[in-house]
Design a protein around this motif. Sequence first.
Motif, PDB file in Angstrom:
ATOM      1  N   TRP A  71       0.844  -1.210   0.000  1.00 25.85           N
ATOM      2  CA  TRP A  71       0.000   0.000   0.000  1.00 25.85           C
ATOM      3  C   TRP A  71       0.874   1.254   0.000  1.00 25.85           C
ATOM      4  O   TRP A  71       0.628   2.185  -0.752  1.00 25.85           O
ATOM      5  N   GLU A 127     -11.864   3.291   5.979  1.00 25.04           N
ATOM      6  CA  GLU A 127     -12.281   2.157   6.817  1.00 25.04           C
ATOM      7  C   GLU A 127     -12.938   2.636   8.108  1.00 25.04           C
ATOM      8  O   GLU A 127     -13.905   2.028   8.587  1.00 25.04           O
ATOM      9  N   SER A 145      -6.601  -5.278   7.701  1.00 26.97           N
ATOM     10  CA  SER A 145      -6.146  -3.944   8.129  1.00 26.97           C
ATOM     11  C   SER A 145      -5.988  -3.892   9.643  1.00 26.97           C
ATOM     12  O   SER A 145      -5.071  -3.275  10.167  1.00 26.97           O
ATOM     13  N   LEU A 176     -14.500   2.073  -1.832  1.00 22.23           N
ATOM     14  CA  LEU A 176     -13.612   1.466  -0.841  1.00 22.23           C
ATOM     15  C   LEU A 176     -13.208   0.049  -1.273  1.00 22.23           C
ATOM     16  O   LEU A 176     -12.038  -0.339  -1.170  1.00 22.23           O
ATOM     17  N   ASN A 194      -4.999  -2.311  -3.676  1.00 26.44           N
ATOM     18  CA  ASN A 194      -4.008  -1.905  -2.682  1.00 26.44           C
ATOM     19  C   ASN A 194      -3.678  -0.425  -2.823  1.00 26.44           C
ATOM     20  O   ASN A 194      -2.514  -0.017  -2.763  1.00 26.44           O
ATOM     21  N   TRP A 233      -9.477  -1.307  -1.909  1.00 27.77           N
ATOM     22  CA  TRP A 233      -8.945  -2.529  -1.290  1.00 27.77           C
ATOM     23  C   TRP A 233      -8.350  -3.446  -2.357  1.00 27.77           C
ATOM     24  O   TRP A 233      -7.267  -3.993  -2.194  1.00 27.77           O
ATOM     25  N   ASN A 267      -1.754   6.347   0.321  1.00 27.72           N
ATOM     26  CA  ASN A 267      -2.686   5.218   0.354  1.00 27.72           C
ATOM     27  C   ASN A 267      -3.095   4.798   1.762  1.00 27.72           C
ATOM     28  O   ASN A 267      -4.265   4.526   2.022  1.00 27.72           O
ATOM     29  N   ARG A 295      -6.813   4.825   3.213  1.00 30.95           N
ATOM     30  CA  ARG A 295      -7.479   3.580   3.616  1.00 30.95           C
ATOM     31  C   ARG A 295      -7.997   3.682   5.046  1.00 30.95           C
ATOM     32  O   ARG A 295      -9.127   3.301   5.349  1.00 30.95           O
TER      33      ARG A 295
END
Length: 675
Positions: free
Chosen positions: A82, A97, A665, A119, A126, A123, A89, A93
């Motif tokens: 990532w 999230e 994650s 999202l 990446n 994912w 990134n 993320r």
Amino acid sequence: MNIKHLSLLVLGLFLITSCNEDKKSEDKPTDTKELASNNVDEFGDIKILNYEIPGWENLTIKEQQLLYYLTQAGLSGRDIMWAQNYRHNLEIRDALETIYTTYDGDKETEDWKNFETYLKRVWFSNGIHHHYSNDKMIPDFSAGYLKELLANTDAKLEGEAFEVLFNDKDSKKVNLSKDADIVKESAINFYGPDVTTADVEAFYGAMNVNKEQPIELGLNTKLVKVNGKLVEQVYKSGGLYGEAIDEIINWLEKAKGVAENEQQAKTIGLLIEYYKTGSLDTWDEYAISWVNTTEGNIDWINGFIEVYNDPKGYKGSYETIVQMKDFDMSKKMSVLSNEAQWFEDNSPLQPEHKKKKVTGVSYNTVIVAGEAGDASPSTPIGVNLPNNNWIRTKHGSKSVSLGNIINAYNNAGGSGRLEEFANDSLEIAIEKQYGENADKLHTALHEVVGHASGQINPGVGTPKETLKSYKSTIEEGRADLFGLYYLMDPKIQELGLTDDYKKTGMAAYDGYIRNGLLTQLVRLNVGDDVEEAHMRNRQWVSAWVFEKAQESGAVVIEKRDGKTYYDIKDYDKMRALFGELLKETQRITSEGDYEAAKNLVEDYGVTVNREIHQEVLDRNAQFKSKAYSGFVNPVLVPEMDGDGNITSIKVTQPKGFKEQMLEYSKNYGFLKGMK
Ligand SMILES: [Zn+2]
């Protein structure tokens, strides 16, 4: 050849995949109720599948432990990919999230659904750039909506990391266009934002390397400018990404403790040392030891491996694949490997371009137990490593085909597209009967004999130096051509690899032309050129051969009801043309003929006929399939006794794609917020 090797596979009709490419599978034109049983989720242009680990229950507990520890090590580095893909990134993320798991507002709106889809796409890739096209993915919700979500949760996303989601900055992860400063104009995080192509060339050009046994220069570093001076930040324990690397090391230590044999333990030990020191000499030592680790039932790929994401081809993306042997398939494939020299000697290459001795080629079908980083959720279907050329020449390489992944793709397929795009019922019948085996053999030939074949003339640099940005597509095309040439050779029947080499060749040639000139165009938007290396090679190979074959009537183009079909009339002539182009592609590689490489690719591999493209999209519209597929990993659940010893490990499937992504994650988010 710094190429990750996954080869070609046409799924049913469609997909030909090469090297580290994810694969597209062919769907039945059904509604969602009839989704194949291994289909887990669908969103955007993506379909998520799961895969089984056949044979798991036959492994010893020690073997299961080894697989478990290696997959944990792999997942521990997930965040590195990532961070490598783009500097914002991880913070993006984290914000998305947090919103996704804590927002308690209206979730029935179009905006929320678009947020969820975005999202999931992030994912899958990446990061915020499309895993395949490299274009930044633009959300279908507004900046205002995201602000509202942020205001109503504890999520934070500010400044450039927020704005970049909606503006046109950093729009390409890897920009290879002729007129670009390919380093500066690529968003990939291998270089500081102010580092230019000229900087990279000067920096690495000035380095003193052992010409005979060069290390993979710059493989595990980020090159940045500090006070105007170029310096490398090394990925290692205590260095860049050290927090994740320490976790990798911990799990590798456990894996080493349950290794199947001494050689394997030694190899894992070298990998640990490499992660501790960042030394590329140790990396080479590891690679040599890894090539020689052939005795166990379990194997792995772990490290900074493929350089496709670097416009200059130096920096390795973090990747792991953990595998066990597929005993049955391996046996079949070793047949090809044993005959590698025969294939080299009998190829149409010019005598001076043939290798006198093809070394250490092995080909195995393996069963994947887990993937992470660059290999997940979008996965290769085969791998050939190590990448360092002198090690390959001197010590050989290992080549594997990911059998259970390929099976999972095949199970998700159907024949709707074949029936739409194939010229006639004979073509369909032969594809149905011989297509799958032809694809498998093409993959094997591409990897085992294709990439292994040929030698560079004395005094000529590596393809990276001579062919520059055309290196990858030329190399992939060369390996494809080697496979195509032999797919209609009596030798494959003699070796017991098919019961009819002619029909195998017919299925392969029909499929290759159909895909290269028609069906692969569904991956492009109207107006786009072909940019991705493998798509380019499929087009230039197909278009070049088609042009020559059409002159002699070996292929004719049919138009019926406004639809285009290719009808091969003379398969022997086609074979001769594949051989001719193979010889030329090898000449280009051996002589380092940049101009010829450029002309071949630019003249045949880049431009798309707009009319045909639109037609293909129209014909494809009836199939509700997704352009790309990827996978969730099985979940390995250890069971412990009272003393904390693992007594057994169960294989289960995750609840869904989003559940697995959130879990990853949470459990492996070791680089939280890092840029
Ligand atoms: Zn390849």
